[in-house]
Design a protein around this motif. Sequence first.
Motif, mmCIF file in Angstrom:
data_model
loop_
_atom_site.group_PDB
_atom_site.id
_atom_site.type_symbol
_atom_site.label_atom_id
_atom_site.label_comp_id
_atom_site.label_asym_id
_atom_site.label_seq_id
_atom_site.Cartn_x
_atom_site.Cartn_y
_atom_site.Cartn_z
ATOM 1 N N LYS A 72 23.206 -12.100 -5.812
ATOM 2 C CA LYS A 72 24.225 -12.126 -6.907
ATOM 3 C C LYS A 72 23.787 -12.485 -8.383
ATOM 4 O O LYS A 72 23.912 -12.092 -9.258
ATOM 5 C CB LYS A 72 25.379 -12.993 -6.360
ATOM 6 C CG LYS A 72 26.465 -13.056 -7.534
ATOM 7 C CD LYS A 72 27.579 -13.659 -6.941
ATOM 8 C CE LYS A 72 29.017 -13.655 -8.071
ATOM 9 N NZ LYS A 72 30.023 -14.319 -7.396
ATOM 10 N N MET A 77 24.378 -9.041 -15.577
ATOM 11 C CA MET A 77 25.857 -8.520 -15.819
ATOM 12 C C MET A 77 25.832 -7.955 -17.247
ATOM 13 O O MET A 77 26.661 -6.902 -17.190
ATOM 14 C CB MET A 77 26.866 -9.700 -15.897
ATOM 15 C CG MET A 77 27.025 -10.587 -14.321
ATOM 16 S SD MET A 77 27.126 -9.357 -12.948
ATOM 17 C CE MET A 77 28.923 -9.418 -13.104
ATOM 18 N N GLU A 82 29.680 -2.158 -15.181
ATOM 19 C CA GLU A 82 30.587 -2.046 -14.119
ATOM 20 C C GLU A 82 29.920 -2.149 -12.745
ATOM 21 O O GLU A 82 30.313 -2.843 -12.032
ATOM 22 C CB GLU A 82 31.142 -0.703 -14.232
ATOM 23 C CG GLU A 82 32.371 -0.480 -13.126
ATOM 24 C CD GLU A 82 33.327 0.571 -13.308
ATOM 25 O OE1 GLU A 82 33.848 0.968 -12.169
ATOM 26 O OE2 GLU A 82 33.279 1.414 -14.342
ATOM 27 N N GLN A 85 29.260 -5.851 -12.187
ATOM 28 C CA GLN A 85 30.634 -6.218 -11.681
ATOM 29 C C GLN A 85 30.965 -6.070 -10.336
ATOM 30 O O GLN A 85 31.468 -6.964 -9.464
ATOM 31 C CB GLN A 85 31.446 -5.921 -12.835
ATOM 32 C CG GLN A 85 31.411 -6.527 -14.056
ATOM 33 C CD GLN A 85 32.242 -6.080 -15.148
ATOM 34 O OE1 GLN A 85 33.204 -5.308 -14.819
ATOM 35 N NE2 GLN A 85 32.151 -6.320 -16.339
ATOM 36 N N ARG A 86 30.680 -4.656 -9.843
ATOM 37 C CA ARG A 86 31.261 -4.224 -8.565
ATOM 38 C C ARG A 86 30.338 -4.958 -7.350
ATOM 39 O O ARG A 86 31.045 -5.513 -6.374
ATOM 40 C CB ARG A 86 31.345 -2.800 -8.382
ATOM 41 C CG ARG A 86 32.483 -2.223 -9.047
ATOM 42 C CD ARG A 86 32.501 -0.620 -9.013
ATOM 43 N NE ARG A 86 33.389 -0.329 -9.939
ATOM 44 C CZ ARG A 86 34.469 0.718 -9.521
ATOM 45 N NH1 ARG A 86 34.473 1.327 -8.176
ATOM 46 N NH2 ARG A 86 35.295 1.213 -10.147
ATOM 47 N N ALA A 88 28.680 -7.954 -7.620
ATOM 48 C CA ALA A 88 28.892 -9.144 -7.619
ATOM 49 C C ALA A 88 30.224 -9.567 -6.815
ATOM 50 O O ALA A 88 30.164 -10.435 -6.001
ATOM 51 C CB ALA A 88 29.363 -9.649 -9.258
ATOM 52 N N ALA A 89 31.098 -8.621 -6.965
ATOM 53 C CA ALA A 89 32.398 -8.770 -6.161
ATOM 54 C C ALA A 89 32.148 -8.351 -4.673
ATOM 55 O O ALA A 89 32.858 -9.036 -4.019
ATOM 56 C CB ALA A 89 33.478 -7.577 -6.720
#
Length: 136
Positions: A72, A77, A82, A85-86, A88-89
């Motif tokens: 992560k 970033m 995007e 971000q996805r 990371a989620a």
Amino acid sequence: MFGGFQNRASAYAKVGVETGVNTADPHKLILMLFDGALLQVRTAGIAMQNKDIPGKGMAISKAIEIIINGLKVSLDMSAGGELAQRLAALYDYMSERLLYANLHNSQPALDEVSGLLGSLREAWAGIAGQAKPAAA
């Protein structure tokens, strides 16, 4: 006598990993993180089957550490947009599933994380050589 052999074998393996880390390009380092996380998830599953609670907890903790503080944090970033971000989620989700697996002795949760990590590793391996050398 065998304890000495174990210590030497462990030291040799550690040197091998350190050498790999010191000589690897950023792309290879991410593959090594995926491999390490997958190994720890498999180790947790074996420990779970053997009812080795401390071993299971240690392996799951190591897997979470690799996912959150390795994979992560390696995300860019600002450049990744995007997709970063996805990812990371998704890494957060995998961490939550590993905590669930630890608390509930859930092999299906371990299998789910293993499948996600395996798919991401395969995709990452597939882009070898396509990334710019300066990009990490």
